[in-house]
Enzyme design. Sequence first.
Site, PDB file in Angstrom:
ATOM      1  N   GLN A   1      25.427 -12.156  19.677  1.00 45.38           N
ATOM      2  CA  GLN A   1      25.109 -10.820  19.138  1.00 45.38           C
ATOM      3  C   GLN A   1      23.689 -10.466  19.589  1.00 45.38           C
ATOM      4  O   GLN A   1      22.738 -11.139  19.200  1.00 45.38           O
ATOM      5  CB  GLN A   1      25.196 -10.884  17.619  1.00 45.38           C
ATOM      6  CG  GLN A   1      24.706  -9.676  16.879  1.00 45.38           C
ATOM      7  CD  GLN A   1      24.272 -10.051  15.450  1.00 45.38           C
ATOM      8  OE1 GLN A   1      24.366 -11.193  15.039  1.00 45.38           O
ATOM      9  NE2 GLN A   1      23.752  -9.085  14.724  1.00 45.38           N
TER      10      GLN A   1
ATOM     11  N   SER B   1      18.497  -7.954  17.930  1.00 48.45           N
ATOM     12  CA  SER B   1      17.039  -8.021  17.718  1.00 48.45           C
ATOM     13  C   SER B   1      16.272  -7.969  19.040  1.00 48.45           C
ATOM     14  O   SER B   1      16.717  -8.512  20.057  1.00 48.45           O
ATOM     15  CB  SER B   1      16.667  -9.324  17.010  1.00 48.45           C
ATOM     16  OG  SER B   1      17.380  -9.435  15.810  1.00 48.45           O
TER      17      SER B   1
ATOM     18  N   GLU C   1      28.223  -9.767   9.032  1.00 56.63           N
ATOM     19  CA  GLU C   1      27.326 -10.912   9.220  1.00 56.63           C
ATOM     20  C   GLU C   1      26.861 -11.441   7.863  1.00 56.63           C
ATOM     21  O   GLU C   1      26.827 -12.650   7.627  1.00 56.63           O
ATOM     22  CB  GLU C   1      26.116 -10.489  10.058  1.00 56.63           C
ATOM     23  CG  GLU C   1      25.107 -11.617  10.280  1.00 56.63           C
ATOM     24  CD  GLU C   1      23.989 -11.243  11.247  1.00 56.63           C
ATOM     25  OE1 GLU C   1      23.671 -10.036  11.364  1.00 56.63           O
ATOM     26  OE2 GLU C   1      23.437 -12.139  11.880  1.00 56.63           O
TER      27      GLU C   1
ATOM     28  N   GLU D   1      13.574  -9.874   2.080  1.00 49.24           N
ATOM     29  CA  GLU D   1      12.917  -8.630   1.634  1.00 49.24           C
ATOM     30  C   GLU D   1      13.831  -7.437   1.937  1.00 49.24           C
ATOM     31  O   GLU D   1      14.004  -6.541   1.101  1.00 49.24           O
ATOM     32  CB  GLU D   1      11.568  -8.434   2.349  1.00 49.24           C
ATOM     33  CG  GLU D   1      10.478  -9.410   1.931  1.00 49.24           C
ATOM     34  CD  GLU D   1      10.643 -10.798   2.543  1.00 49.24           C
ATOM     35  OE1 GLU D   1      11.393 -10.935   3.538  1.00 49.24           O
ATOM     36  OE2 GLU D   1      10.046 -11.756   2.026  1.00 49.24           O
TER      37      GLU D   1
END
Length: 399
Positions: A112, A115, A230, A368
């Site tokens: 994948q 990023s 995911e 977060e």
Amino acid sequence: MATSEADVDELIDDLIASYPLQSTDPVTFLGEQFDRGLAWLHFPVGAGGLGLSPADQLHALRRLLKAGAPSAGMRNIIGYGMVAPTIVSHGTDEQKSRFLRPLFTGEEIWCQLFSEPGAGSDVAGLAMRAERDGDEWILTGQKVWTTLAHMAAYGLIIARTNPDVPKHKGITAFLVDMHAPGVDVRPLFQVTGEAEFNECFFHEVRVPDSRRLGGVGEGWGVSITTLMNERVSIGGTVPPRNSGLIGEAVKIWKSRWADRTDAEAIAVRSDLMRAWVRNEVGRLTNWRASDLRRAGTPGPEGSVAKLAFAEENQRTSELCVNLMGSDGMLYGSNYPLLRPSESAMSGGDMRKAFLRMRANSIEGGTSEVMRNIIGERVLGLAGEPRNDKDVAWKDVPKS
Ligand SMILES: Cc1cc2nc3c(=O)[nH]c(=O)nc-3n(C[C@H](O)[C@H](O)[C@H](O)COP(=O)(O)OP(=O)(O)OC[C@H]3O[C@@H](n4cnc5c(N)ncnc54)[C@H](O)[C@@H]3O)c2cc1C
């Protein structure tokens, strides 16, 4: 057509009787499992499924694993849990019939590619370019932290096809051949001394338009499907009771502490019991969520599961090394710089697991960011300020 658990059981019994596990190689078995609709039961007929529910899928998975069947998820972790549901939701018929079967059998490993060095939590800000050239697209840019890219035949990649519109609107998804000219995969070593992931450079890599997944400019919707799956795939699993990290903690306690009755041992037993209860609550919560889930893209419950999984894995692996006393400090590696095999992401040595679990609160979206999602989408709290929402991507200041 199977409609009940009993029908599913019959189909599984027949598969195992026709292809005995001891004498059938894993690729043949998994291929047959796919052809009979027992790969992902909640997928449509013809795409490895039977159009049943995720709960039926969980039931079938449990039965097959208990019988000792090979695990498609372990062989192709990104492909199985994230890419396959994305192809089912957004792919053309040609893409489904070309890619899903070899993905399930593990003949084609997937990665994948989302990023980038400047776009992780804010992945919609990505800079990888895709420019159209006739029937092809030309990809140029860099991806990072790409798990298993070194073993992958194909990758699900998102790239910017229009810099003149706001960031979420100018993205398109593609299925890219990881062995195409111009793809350069380099290892990145982790704290465990292994390199599960990579940085991937794309220099004018050509992708046919037939390998575009979803519409031009609709890549954000495609990537949401991947990301939601995911989170469930990382945090939403339902392992057998007493397995995984908590099972290891109990084993270590039995071998090192069970015979002791002093005050320290009693305190340690309380720590272990608290961890056991937390793990069991997480397991049962995931079980209930998968029972209630309808087929289709999972909702924000995936973020709850992913957050809980990350925090609990870190706490339980820490408990394991604490239970080991001073041995817990002796990770038996001198930073070997290894390329892991397919099973390297499993626990094994608890000291290695303790180091590996540090990544759990980053991979698949940080804790977060999970809290932001839960705050906004589950609790209905005010959203974060988003100053770049209506600004063309090319005009958004970049670091
Ligand atoms: C083991 C591992 C495997 C991975 N595999 C893959 C893969 O296969 N494919 C892939 O595409 N990516 C992969 N990733 C990347 C992962 O998705 C990103 O690392 C993650 O999304 C965070 O992005 P970042 O590293 O750029 O950190 P940043 O986004 O730069 O975040 C830095 C810090 O700022 C915090 N932060 C950022 N934004 C906010 C906000 N809005 N509110 C509050 N805090 C915020 C973060 O929580 C973090 O603590 C992997 C990562 C790891 C660790």
